[in-house]
Design an enzyme around this catalytic site. Sequence first.
Site, PDB file in Angstrom:
ATOM      1  N   HIS A   1      39.109  56.320  36.791  1.00 28.49           N
ATOM      2  CA  HIS A   1      38.187  55.967  37.876  1.00 28.49           C
ATOM      3  C   HIS A   1      36.898  56.771  37.745  1.00 28.49           C
ATOM      4  O   HIS A   1      36.921  57.992  37.760  1.00 28.49           O
ATOM      5  CB  HIS A   1      38.853  56.236  39.233  1.00 28.49           C
ATOM      6  CG  HIS A   1      39.941  55.252  39.547  1.00 28.49           C
ATOM      7  ND1 HIS A   1      40.804  55.383  40.594  1.00 28.49           N
ATOM      8  CD2 HIS A   1      40.281  54.101  38.927  1.00 28.49           C
ATOM      9  CE1 HIS A   1      41.645  54.355  40.602  1.00 28.49           C
ATOM     10  NE2 HIS A   1      41.349  53.564  39.595  1.00 28.49           N
TER      11      HIS A   1
ATOM     12  N   LYS B   1      36.859  50.100  40.948  1.00 29.40           N
ATOM     13  CA  LYS B   1      37.596  50.538  42.154  1.00 29.40           C
ATOM     14  C   LYS B   1      37.276  51.989  42.500  1.00 29.40           C
ATOM     15  O   LYS B   1      37.258  52.363  43.658  1.00 29.40           O
ATOM     16  CB  LYS B   1      39.111  50.418  41.929  1.00 29.40           C
ATOM     17  CG  LYS B   1      39.607  49.005  41.744  1.00 29.40           C
ATOM     18  CD  LYS B   1      41.101  48.984  41.517  1.00 29.40           C
ATOM     19  CE  LYS B   1      41.530  49.666  40.233  1.00 29.40           C
ATOM     20  NZ  LYS B   1      41.015  49.049  38.994  1.00 29.40           N
TER      21      LYS B   1
ATOM     22  N   GLY C   1      25.135  49.176  40.872  1.00 27.04           N
ATOM     23  CA  GLY C   1      24.846  50.396  40.107  1.00 27.04           C
ATOM     24  C   GLY C   1      25.936  51.405  40.402  1.00 27.04           C
ATOM     25  O   GLY C   1      26.688  51.241  41.364  1.00 27.04           O
TER      26      GLY C   1
ATOM     27  N   ASP D   1      39.502  48.364  35.578  1.00 33.97           N
ATOM     28  CA  ASP D   1      38.101  48.713  35.309  1.00 33.97           C
ATOM     29  C   ASP D   1      37.119  47.879  36.131  1.00 33.97           C
ATOM     30  O   ASP D   1      35.999  47.612  35.689  1.00 33.97           O
ATOM     31  CB  ASP D   1      37.763  48.578  33.810  1.00 33.97           C
ATOM     32  CG  ASP D   1      38.750  49.322  32.939  1.00 33.97           C
ATOM     33  OD1 ASP D   1      39.145  50.430  33.329  1.00 33.97           O
ATOM     34  OD2 ASP D   1      39.155  48.785  31.884  1.00 33.97           O
TER      35      ASP D   1
ATOM     36  N   ARG E   1      35.456  48.002  25.614  1.00 28.37           N
ATOM     37  CA  ARG E   1      36.167  46.951  26.356  1.00 28.37           C
ATOM     38  C   ARG E   1      35.730  45.584  25.863  1.00 28.37           C
ATOM     39  O   ARG E   1      34.557  45.386  25.537  1.00 28.37           O
ATOM     40  CB  ARG E   1      35.860  47.069  27.847  1.00 28.37           C
ATOM     41  CG  ARG E   1      36.379  48.359  28.447  1.00 28.37           C
ATOM     42  CD  ARG E   1      36.022  48.463  29.934  1.00 28.37           C
ATOM     43  NE  ARG E   1      36.431  49.746  30.476  1.00 28.37           N
ATOM     44  CZ  ARG E   1      35.747  50.434  31.375  1.00 28.37           C
ATOM     45  NH1 ARG E   1      34.613  49.961  31.865  1.00 28.37           N
ATOM     46  NH2 ARG E   1      36.192  51.593  31.809  1.00 28.37           N
TER      47      ARG E   1
ATOM     48  N   LYS F   1      34.512  53.709  42.257  1.00 27.73           N
ATOM     49  CA  LYS F   1      33.296  53.850  43.061  1.00 27.73           C
ATOM     50  C   LYS F   1      33.520  53.339  44.481  1.00 27.73           C
ATOM     51  O   LYS F   1      33.146  53.990  45.457  1.00 27.73           O
ATOM     52  CB  LYS F   1      32.132  53.087  42.417  1.00 27.73           C
ATOM     53  CG  LYS F   1      30.955  53.029  43.374  1.00 27.73           C
ATOM     54  CD  LYS F   1      29.789  52.204  42.964  1.00 27.73           C
ATOM     55  CE  LYS F   1      28.970  51.890  44.213  1.00 27.73           C
ATOM     56  NZ  LYS F   1      27.675  51.285  43.942  1.00 27.73           N
TER      57      LYS F   1
ATOM     58  N   LYS G   1      29.057  45.592  39.679  1.00 27.30           N
ATOM     59  CA  LYS G   1      28.289  45.503  38.427  1.00 27.30           C
ATOM     60  C   LYS G   1      27.438  44.229  38.332  1.00 27.30           C
ATOM     61  O   LYS G   1      27.242  43.693  37.233  1.00 27.30           O
ATOM     62  CB  LYS G   1      29.232  45.629  37.228  1.00 27.30           C
ATOM     63  CG  LYS G   1      29.838  47.031  37.133  1.00 27.30           C
ATOM     64  CD  LYS G   1      30.418  47.298  35.782  1.00 27.30           C
ATOM     65  CE  LYS G   1      30.244  48.720  35.345  1.00 27.30           C
ATOM     66  NZ  LYS G   1      30.775  49.017  34.034  1.00 27.30           N
TER      67      LYS G   1
HETATM   68  P1  IMP Z   1      49.702  51.297  29.602  1.00 22.38           P
HETATM   69  O1  IMP Z   1      49.480  51.181  31.063  1.00 22.38           O
HETATM   70  O2  IMP Z   1      49.113  52.529  28.983  1.00 22.38           O
HETATM   71  O3  IMP Z   1      51.147  51.100  29.232  1.00 22.38           O
HETATM   72  O4  IMP Z   1      48.904  50.085  28.892  1.00 22.38           O
HETATM   73  C1  IMP Z   1      49.274  48.723  29.040  1.00 22.38           C
HETATM   74  C2  IMP Z   1      48.029  47.838  29.113  1.00 22.38           C
HETATM   75  O5  IMP Z   1      47.348  48.099  30.331  1.00 22.38           O
HETATM   76  C3  IMP Z   1      47.023  48.100  27.999  1.00 22.38           C
HETATM   77  O6  IMP Z   1      46.386  46.877  27.671  1.00 22.38           O
HETATM   78  C4  IMP Z   1      46.019  49.032  28.647  1.00 22.38           C
HETATM   79  O7  IMP Z   1      44.735  48.956  28.045  1.00 22.38           O
HETATM   80  C5  IMP Z   1      46.000  48.463  30.063  1.00 22.38           C
HETATM   81  N1  IMP Z   1      45.599  49.451  31.067  1.00 22.38           N
HETATM   82  C6  IMP Z   1      46.353  50.425  31.623  1.00 22.38           C
HETATM   83  N2  IMP Z   1      45.655  51.117  32.526  1.00 22.38           N
HETATM   84  C7  IMP Z   1      44.442  50.572  32.567  1.00 22.38           C
HETATM   85  C8  IMP Z   1      43.264  50.836  33.352  1.00 22.38           C
HETATM   86  O8  IMP Z   1      43.230  51.693  34.225  1.00 22.38           O
HETATM   87  N3  IMP Z   1      42.195  50.031  33.100  1.00 22.38           N
HETATM   88  C9  IMP Z   1      42.237  49.032  32.184  1.00 22.38           C
HETATM   89  N4  IMP Z   1      43.292  48.748  31.449  1.00 22.38           N
HETATM   90  C10 IMP Z   1      44.390  49.509  31.641  1.00 22.38           C
END
Ligand code: IMP
Length: 420
Positions: A40, A15, A409, A12, A300, A17, A326
Amino acid sequence: MATAILGLQWGDEGKGKITHVLAKEADMVVRFNGGANAGHTVIDRGVKFGTHLIPAGAFFPGTVSVLAGGMVIDLAVLREELDQISAHVKTPPQIVIAENAHLTLPYHRVVEELEGAAKHFGTTRRGIAPTYRDRAAKVGVRAGDLLRPSHLEAQVERRLDQLRGLWPKSEEIGGMNAGDLRRELLELAEPFLEGICDASEAIERALADGMEVLFEGAQGALLDVDHGTYPYVTSSSTTFAGLGNSIGIPSPDVSRRIGVMKAYTTRVGEGPFPTEMADDLAESIRTIGGEFGVTTGRPRRCGWLDLVAMRHAIRINGANEIALTKLDVLDGVEEIRVCRAYVLDGDEIARFPLSADVLDACEPVYETLPGWEGGMEGARLEDLPQEAIEYVRWIEAELGVPVTIVSYGPKPEETIHRAL
Ligand code: IMP
């Protein structure tokens, strides 16, 4: 020339953007890890998209989008994204899928629920770990299998058989049937079938021909299955080291390795987070920054920038540039804190622990910097408030890597590009 966009935090970082801004100039955009867990956010000509799988190249005519071998692909999600983007752009996206990329099937999501992983780790419920586990256990189904339907059905049948034995009480698994899944998958895959190939060769050719190739990472270094905060990580290699393996090219010549980090930190799901903020400030950052998951909608967790973690992330990615995103979200915050070391068992340490339980025991040591009053616009760093300029310069001096992109932004024009 090749460029890689790599998340330095827990995902998060913005990336989406940055990739979209750079994809405009690219001939090929290659997504190299993860699956529909990624989210994304992209604003393309005024329209907001939340993509999970399709590379940012899909928004631009003449740019090839590649889903590389290290990915796990949920065809239902990919098809939905293709349909949405096709309705928005004039030229249909050109999609290439690596024949060795794995498919996330409906039973992967069911197994994730049955195992309670979402509750324990705070996963995205997209069947990611069960898909990567099937890959490692050699019981997975790959994109190339879609070209050989009877083989595909036999693979699915074999795995379903095992799952019925493992989860005899699951009505969902009991109700699944290989023939139906084969038909469903082939229908969803129809627009992609022609593009399924040895993607490694296609990428190698593009690099050899001197094309502009952009590698789009998903998640972030701290979620890397090997180098992140295990076990609170995702299941793929999110860093530059994983890129070569995913695309099947040893030491690819990628001259720009852009590590993307927010001016602060966020994390979704469970796991240690040494610089997590007190509730009231976190709440305000979350609201101003729109810090809610693109994939799950979850709020988050918010915290201060952590230089110990960033040094680790930069090192394991070989990042030679930073995109700082940000920055505007910190407008009006009186004092900005940045963690420069941890205290562990009474000793100050500069090393990032690789185990979640050790990291959990670390206390951050903060440096405090002056904040600035709101309002950001302009195309040069010098156009920003003085304290914001100093914050950016301080970060690059501390990390020893130049900040070449500053994003203040969500819109593409709210971006500063700085020459090296
Ligand atoms: P999973 O990838 O769904 O197995 O999740 C494992 C951990 O990675 C969890 O804490 C999710 O919230 C985090 N996670 C997976 N993909 C993302 C993402 O694209 N952004 C932020 N956290 C992610």
